[in-house]
Design an enzyme around this catalytic site. Structure first.
Site, mmCIF file in Angstrom:
data_model
loop_
_atom_site.group_PDB
_atom_site.id
_atom_site.type_symbol
_atom_site.label_atom_id
_atom_site.label_comp_id
_atom_site.label_asym_id
_atom_site.label_seq_id
_atom_site.Cartn_x
_atom_site.Cartn_y
_atom_site.Cartn_z
ATOM 1 N N LYS A 1 24.644 34.462 62.359
ATOM 2 C CA LYS A 1 25.440 33.287 61.970
ATOM 3 C C LYS A 1 26.891 33.596 62.270
ATOM 4 O O LYS A 1 27.291 34.759 62.296
ATOM 5 C CB LYS A 1 25.289 33.007 60.469
ATOM 6 C CG LYS A 1 25.613 31.583 60.080
ATOM 7 C CD LYS A 1 24.412 30.683 60.257
ATOM 8 C CE LYS A 1 24.739 29.237 59.980
ATOM 9 N NZ LYS A 1 23.508 28.425 59.898
ATOM 10 N N ASP B 1 26.549 24.124 63.130
ATOM 11 C CA ASP B 1 26.300 24.084 61.690
ATOM 12 C C ASP B 1 27.380 23.113 61.179
ATOM 13 O O ASP B 1 27.862 22.281 61.957
ATOM 14 C CB ASP B 1 26.407 25.498 61.077
ATOM 15 C CG ASP B 1 25.866 25.574 59.646
ATOM 16 O OD1 ASP B 1 24.648 25.687 59.477
ATOM 17 O OD2 ASP B 1 26.664 25.514 58.683
HETATM 18 O O1 2IT Z 1 21.187 26.540 59.540
HETATM 19 C C1 2IT Z 1 20.637 26.420 60.640
HETATM 20 O O2 2IT Z 1 19.451 26.708 60.809
HETATM 21 C C2 2IT Z 1 21.432 25.920 61.750
HETATM 22 N N1 2IT Z 1 22.607 25.639 61.563
HETATM 23 C C3 2IT Z 1 20.830 25.772 63.132
HETATM 24 C C4 2IT Z 1 20.847 27.081 63.843
HETATM 25 C C5 2IT Z 1 20.427 27.018 65.288
HETATM 26 O O3 2IT Z 1 20.560 28.069 65.948
HETATM 27 O O4 2IT Z 1 19.992 25.981 65.776
#
Ligand code: 2IT
Length: 445
Positions: A125, A165
């Protein structure tokens, strides 16, 4: 002291100032007690000690120049948590509340969520304390270019694949992708959530919201019930909330609230038709308050109040972490709400989640409920590798099957370890087992 408590104590000492990270870890570790009792080999191999420590944590300066010519400095983050089952994968969040602890909690959750999808994606993340609200397109572009000018050296289609996100949608992904391609001189699937004519997947914008509705349908199906005729309350009306409303409508339910940190709108008729059209870009493009929706359609606005005070059948927190606390949970239960599904990441406090379980409310945890977004990101990676694109219906059918499978896996893992009906434990256990077995096979790394 039990092994799990020992690990938790060490994690607490090391990360004392990161309450959200500690909250996320505590929830998973508690779920793992019965698994570790049955499988001491995971303890011997230090799997749990390793999984709670990110493989790599990056923090960097993001300098940019605003429209007034003034230099601004934000902080950028990328936490590469686990690559046991695939390249690091997870979104970028641009919000003033972002700090290392927030990114670590999100990255930790992502490990198990991604494992649940059945696709080969590790957990990561990232993001920044940059606030996209009130910024011009040009400012957002300069910020994104500066952010990627550092991030590019740490990511790549086979290394780490970020996505959106909170505060990062199609516009931001476009700016980030353009800068990456310019620096490395390669057109590759380094990001997901891309536009459809430059490597994106159909149904990626819809995926998290649709997936949430599919998951809720599975939870209800077990009780011979469905979304048809149900009244649903939600909070966030971004990418997740808006497409969730669209799918609930098509399944015969209605969504009667949206909210932000300032208050909520009550729309008793249900958000649909031209009202839903209006809502679609209110946050994702314009980044405006939910109050604007109330004003536009002459609906009541409850300043400083929470949508969880409104009676409903199903409540779906879809904004941000810890937005639904014990008091809200009590109110929902007292008002007859019998199903809660976390569309945002960790939107319920630990106390709220506990109350739902204790009161036999059907409870869907975020890692399972909102996994549809990253699942279609995984499908976008597959399509990029094939240099091919599936139709909307093909992607949607795969998403549907993935959500059905996630429900089945979570439900049966809970049952297997004596926690029938507890999908928090089930999702944590099912996600953990896949990652833990990969870690066992790969040695102490
Ligand atoms: O919280 C999540 O799963 C997302 N923001 C999507 C992450 C993604 O790599 O599509």
């Amino acid at each position: 002291m039990s092994y799990v408590n020992e690990v938790m104590q060490k994690v607490t000492q090391r990360n004392a100032h990161e309450p959200e990270f500690l909250q996320a870890v505590a929830e998973v570790l508690e779920s793992l007690e019965p698994v570790l009792a049955a499988h001491p080999e995971y303890i011997e191999a230090g799997v749990v000690d390793r999984i709670v420590e990110p493989e790599r944590q990056l923090m960097f300066r993001v300098p940019w120049v605003d429209d007034q010519g003034k230099v601004q400095v934000n902080r950028g983050f990328r936490v590469q948590f686990s690559s046991a089952i695939g390249p690091y994968k997870g979104g970028l969040r641009f919000h003033p509340s972002v700090n290392l602890g927030i990114i670590k909690f999100l990255g930790f959750e992502q490990i198990f969520k991604n494992a649940l999808t059945g696709l080969p994606m590790g957990g990561g993340k990232g993001g920044s304390d940059f606030d996209p609200r009130g910024k011009s397109d040009a400012e957002v572009m300069r910020f994104c270019q500066s952010f990627m000018t550092e991030l590019y050296r740490h990511v790549g289609a086979d290394t780490d694949v970020p996505a959106g996100d909170i505060g990062v949608g199609g516009r931001e992904i476009g700016f980030l992708f353009g800068q990456y391609k310019r620096i490395v001189n390669r057109f590759e699937g380094v990001l997901t959530g891309k536009g459809i004519n430059w490597g994106g997947s159909l149904a990626r914008p819809e995926a998290t919201g649709y997936g949430t509705a599919y998951f809720i349908s599975e939870m209800l199906k077990e009780k011979n019930d469905s979304l048809a005729g149900k009244t649903v309350t939600i909070s966030g009306y971004g990418n997740v909330g808006t497409y969730f409303i669209e799918k609930v409508n098509s399944l015969g339910g209605k969504v009667i609230t949206i909210a932000d940190e300032y208050g909520y709108v009550l729309d008793k008729e249900g958000i649909a038709g031209e009202k839903l059209d209006f809502l679609m870009d209110l946050w994702t493009v314009k980044r405006l308050s939910a109050k604007v929706y109330a004003e536009q359609f002459g609906l009541p606005w409850f300043e400083g109040k929470s949508p969880w005070e409104v009676p409903c059948d199903i409540a779906v927190p879809s904004a941000t972490q810890n937005e639904l606390n014990a008091e809200h949970a009590q109110q929902l239960i007292a008002n007859g709400c019998y199903c809660v599904a976390e569309a945002a990441n960790m939107p319920c406090t630990a106390e709220a989640a506990e109350l739902f379980l204790k009161n036999k409310v059907l409870f869907g945890p975020a890692k399972a409920v909102n996994a549809g977004g990253v699942a279609v990101s995984g499908l976008e990676m597959s399509q990029n590798s094939m240099r091919y694109g599936w139709t909307f219906d093909e992607v949607d059918a795969k998403l549907y099957q993935i959500m059905v499978d996630i429900y089945a896996k979570s439900s049966s893992a809970a049952k297997k370890y004596g926690l029938e009906g507890n999908l928090i434990a089930g999702a944590n256990i099912a996600g953990f087992l896949k990652v833990a077995d990969a870690m066992m096979a790969q040695g102490v790394v």
